[in-house]
Design an enzyme around this catalytic site. Sequence first.
Site, PDB file in Angstrom:
ATOM      1  N   ALA A 270       0.857  -1.179   0.000  1.00  0.00           N
ATOM      2  CA  ALA A 270       0.000   0.000   0.000  1.00  0.00           C
ATOM      3  C   ALA A 270       0.895   1.232   0.000  1.00  0.00           C
ATOM      4  O   ALA A 270       2.109   1.130   0.186  1.00  0.00           O
ATOM      5  CB  ALA A 270      -0.903   0.001   1.228  1.00  0.00           C
ATOM      6  N   LYS A 271       0.331   2.377  -0.227  1.00  0.00           N
ATOM      7  CA  LYS A 271       1.080   3.633  -0.147  1.00  0.00           C
ATOM      8  C   LYS A 271       0.094   4.772  -0.068  1.00  0.00           C
ATOM      9  O   LYS A 271      -1.057   4.639  -0.499  1.00  0.00           O
ATOM     10  CB  LYS A 271       1.957   3.815  -1.397  1.00  0.00           C
ATOM     11  CG  LYS A 271       3.114   4.784  -1.201  1.00  0.00           C
ATOM     12  CD  LYS A 271       4.329   4.102  -0.572  1.00  0.00           C
ATOM     13  CE  LYS A 271       5.469   5.062  -0.375  1.00  0.00           C
ATOM     14  NZ  LYS A 271       6.714   4.344   0.001  1.00  0.00           N
ATOM     15  N   GLY A 272       0.552   5.893   0.498  1.00  0.00           N
ATOM     16  CA  GLY A 272      -0.325   7.053   0.587  1.00  0.00           C
ATOM     17  C   GLY A 272       0.453   8.316   0.308  1.00  0.00           C
ATOM     18  O   GLY A 272       1.687   8.314   0.264  1.00  0.00           O
TER      19      GLY A 272
END
Length: 423
Positions: free
Chosen positions: A113-115
């Site tokens: 995941a990444k934000g």
Amino acid sequence: MNQPLSYVHPTANSPWGTYLSQVDRVLPYLGHLARWSETLKRPKRALIVDVPIEMDDGRIAHFEGYRVQHNLSRGPGKGGVRFHPDVTLEEVMALSAWMTVKCAAVNLPYGGAKGGIRVDPKLLSQQELEKVTRRYTSEIGVIIGPQQDIPAPDVNTNAQIMAWMMDTYSMNTGTTATGVVTGKPIHLGGSLGRVKATGRGVFVTGREAARRLGLNLQGARVAVQGFGNVGSVAAELFAEAGAKIVAVQDHTGTIYNPNGLNMAQLLPQSRAKGVAGFAGAEAIADEEFWDLPVDILIPAALEGQITAARAQRLKARLVLEGANGPTVPEADDILASRGVLVVPDVICNAGGVTVSYFEWVQDFSSFFWDEDEINQRLDRIMGNALQQIWDTADRHKITLRTATFAVACERILTARQERGLYP
Ligand code: NAD
């Protein structure tokens, strides 16, 4: 049969385009699992959020935030949060996909995941930064959690920002959820060794690669692009091992000293105001950085830095990808044909997520390890992973990048196949 995604328009050298091309290169090595490979080219979930805050002067400002969960087949999502004015959905998608590959490459029980938020944090006061962080955390709170998706620091985010994220999530859920983020301050359930873990992993994989190349670290000339959490720690460890850090580039400029930069003097200055103006070096033009006579090059800033043109020129024998996605696919081919060894991001900078995993495990068991134990476990996990990747590269006569993807994608797609499709 499968239409391309309608919400991004990648080009050959854009982050998502780079990632797609890396996946295409591994397909011939996936055997029967290739049937499932389309799953790697589609994020499971992408959330775009509006982040409005009241600025110190009373204006209302809106920022765009993202959280992308690329693949959760092997475990909860894991990946950093980036605050940068150039962040886009496409970039966050690519970074989340590289997290899927990275976690599988070192065999951590996580998906990717990444934000990110499109914001220049240098233009915010501390109070505004806290508001942006807290509002963003609330907005993505619907998909993160200690068992769902666990953010961590990335470019321009740090332990303080993780503390605000942990507190916001905890307030919203009526818990003290230390396991919702990693890279926290030590007294909030952070782990010893986390701050230096990514740079340490770059050093550990680089030392092993240098040994295999017959490149002596004693006196080896090293150039580092990006002197933040990753680049500065890697530089410090290479200097301790006897290498000479001859050039450093950050967002303020590029400095060069063929006799080696004094790390003890450079580190405090760079933290305070960047490397430009450092007394113990000459200032050179940013583009000259890529022509310098060095043995080891460590890109540790942003994506897309090693272009085809720069790959033709650079002199290093060994490239250690501290940053995510620093080399475009065409440049990868040029480096391979020129005999330059690239230790790819998906293994080279996996030290951070590995110690993040240790932090998460320690939070759940409420039992904390000492730093020696953490560093020893980190060395062992990264050393073993690199060995397996190297064997795969030798077996198929492929680059370390394609070999890392082969090892990782086999794990991801096996999990996908064993779980089957719901419903
Ligand atoms: P950071 O914010 O601590 O440092 C970033 C550095 O890059 C700074 O020195 C900045 O001046 C420099 N920089 C920014 N723009 C630049 C430009 N245009 N030219 C030259 N230098 C520039 O970030 P970080 O945490 O060290 O992350 C650096 C890279 O490593 C990113 O690609 C990140 O995704 C990757 N990474 C970080 C971690 C981690 O644990 N922090 C883990 C894995 C990968």
